[in-house]
Design a protein around this motif. Structure first.
Motif, short mmCIF file in Angstrom:
data_model
loop_
_atom_site.label_atom_id
_atom_site.label_comp_id
_atom_site.label_asym_id
_atom_site.label_seq_id
_atom_site.Cartn_x
_atom_site.Cartn_y
_atom_site.Cartn_z
N ILE A 137 3.41 5.03 -9.87
CA ILE A 137 2.70 4.07 -10.35
C ILE A 137 1.69 3.85 -9.36
CG2 ILE A 137 2.35 1.51 -10.55
CD1 ILE A 137 5.41 1.41 -11.08
N ARG A 138 2.25 4.09 -7.72
CA ARG A 138 0.93 4.70 -6.98
C ARG A 138 0.62 5.29 -6.18
NH1 ARG A 138 3.14 -1.25 -6.25
NH2 ARG A 138 1.67 -2.26 -7.13
N ASN A 139 -0.43 5.66 -5.18
CA ASN A 139 -0.20 7.01 -3.99
C ASN A 139 -0.40 7.39 -4.53
OD1 ASN A 139 -0.67 4.50 -2.03
ND2 ASN A 139 0.96 3.97 -2.60
N LEU A 141 0.94 0.90 -15.74
CA LEU A 141 -0.25 1.41 -14.27
C LEU A 141 -0.14 2.60 -14.16
CD1 LEU A 141 1.90 -1.40 -12.54
CD2 LEU A 141 0.01 -1.92 -13.56
N GLU A 195 0.93 -1.48 -0.37
CA GLU A 195 0.03 0.49 0.42
C GLU A 195 0.86 1.44 -0.06
OE1 GLU A 195 -1.28 -2.60 1.82
OE2 GLU A 195 -2.11 -3.13 0.76
N HIS A 233 6.27 2.91 -3.55
CA HIS A 233 6.57 4.05 -4.27
C HIS A 233 6.20 5.82 -4.53
CE1 HIS A 233 6.30 0.59 -7.32
NE2 HIS A 233 4.42 0.28 -6.83
#
Length: 241
Positions: free
Chosen positions: A45-47, A110, A12, A15
């Motif tokens: 990519i995330r967050n 992504l 979670e 990145h």
């Protein structure tokens, strides 16, 4: 000197969380040093959202902003960058074909964005031109810090249009190099390609690449055994005055 300690890493918080944490803690060990950063594609990519990447105001985050080095006429301009497939025109592929290949094979599939890649790069180019215009009017010498490849001469072409020449489409844009030449930017710092290259002068511009590269069970690009030793090997010191 205080040690840098990492938080627990989970799926979670991977990145963008990690570079922000690193940049927050690094000045604690270097009290007299200004630490600046931009985002690379793996950080996106995330967050983090597209709007946050474009308009974020985290401490040290320089995308679409600048930092004037005190008591000098140098200005550091930060630009995450993106791509418009122009490094891969030799393949003869269409925009739709590049997009289809990217979504099937490239990590950037992504990354969520509200427009096409060429449209996103168009925004990047407009912002870079605006920043260079402001620097020119302020009579500043520019150090451009960007992630993606800023000059086509760093692109490697092969006889294989199935992978490598297609991957070149996701490395940057020829328009960035054209603006660097137009405004005679003296220094450019970039990443994205992991060639462990020496500083190189092209035209009026010195280019510095500090990428550390991959080190995992799939692929190892390191020339030393630890992250710290590899980072130190790739560290660049630029004498401005």
């Amino acid at each position: 000197m205080l040690p840098i300690t990492w938080p627990q890493v989970t799926a979670e918080n991977l990145h963008f969380f990690l570079p922000k944490t690193y940049i927050f803690k690094l000045p604690l060990t270097l009290s007299s040093t200004q630490v600046l950063f931009i985002a690379g594609n793996h950080d996106m990519i995330r967050n983090v959202t597209y709007d946050q990447l474009e308009n974020g105001h985290w401490p040290g985050y320089l995308n679409n902003h600048y930092f004037d080095i005190p008591e000098t006429n140098y200005r550091i301009i930060g630009l995450n960058g993106w791509y418009d497939y122009s490094f891969a025109k030799n393949t003869g592929k269409t925009e739709a074909q590049f997009h289809q290949w990217k979504m099937a094979y490239w990590i950037d599939s992504l990354i969520k964005q509200p427009m096409s890649d060429p449209q996103r790069e168009g925004i990047v180019i407009d912002e870079l031109k605006k920043q260079l215009e402001m620097a020119q009017k302020a009579q500043k010498r520019v150090v451009l810090m960007t992630h993606f490849v800023p000059n086509q001469l760093f692109i490697r072409y092969t006889g294989d249009n199935r992978f490598w020449n297609m991957a070149n489409a996701m490395l940057g844009s020829v328009k960035v190099g054209q603006l660097i030449d137009e405004y005679a930017v003296p220094i450019v710092i970039f990443g994205h390609i992991h060639d462990h290259m020496n500083p190189r002068k092209i035209g009026n511009t010195w280019y510095y690449n500090g990428a550390v590269g991959y080190h995992n069970h799939h692929h190892n690009e390191w020339q030393t055994n630890t992250f710290y030793s590899e980072w130190l090997k790739q560290l660049k010191t630029i004498q401005l005055f």
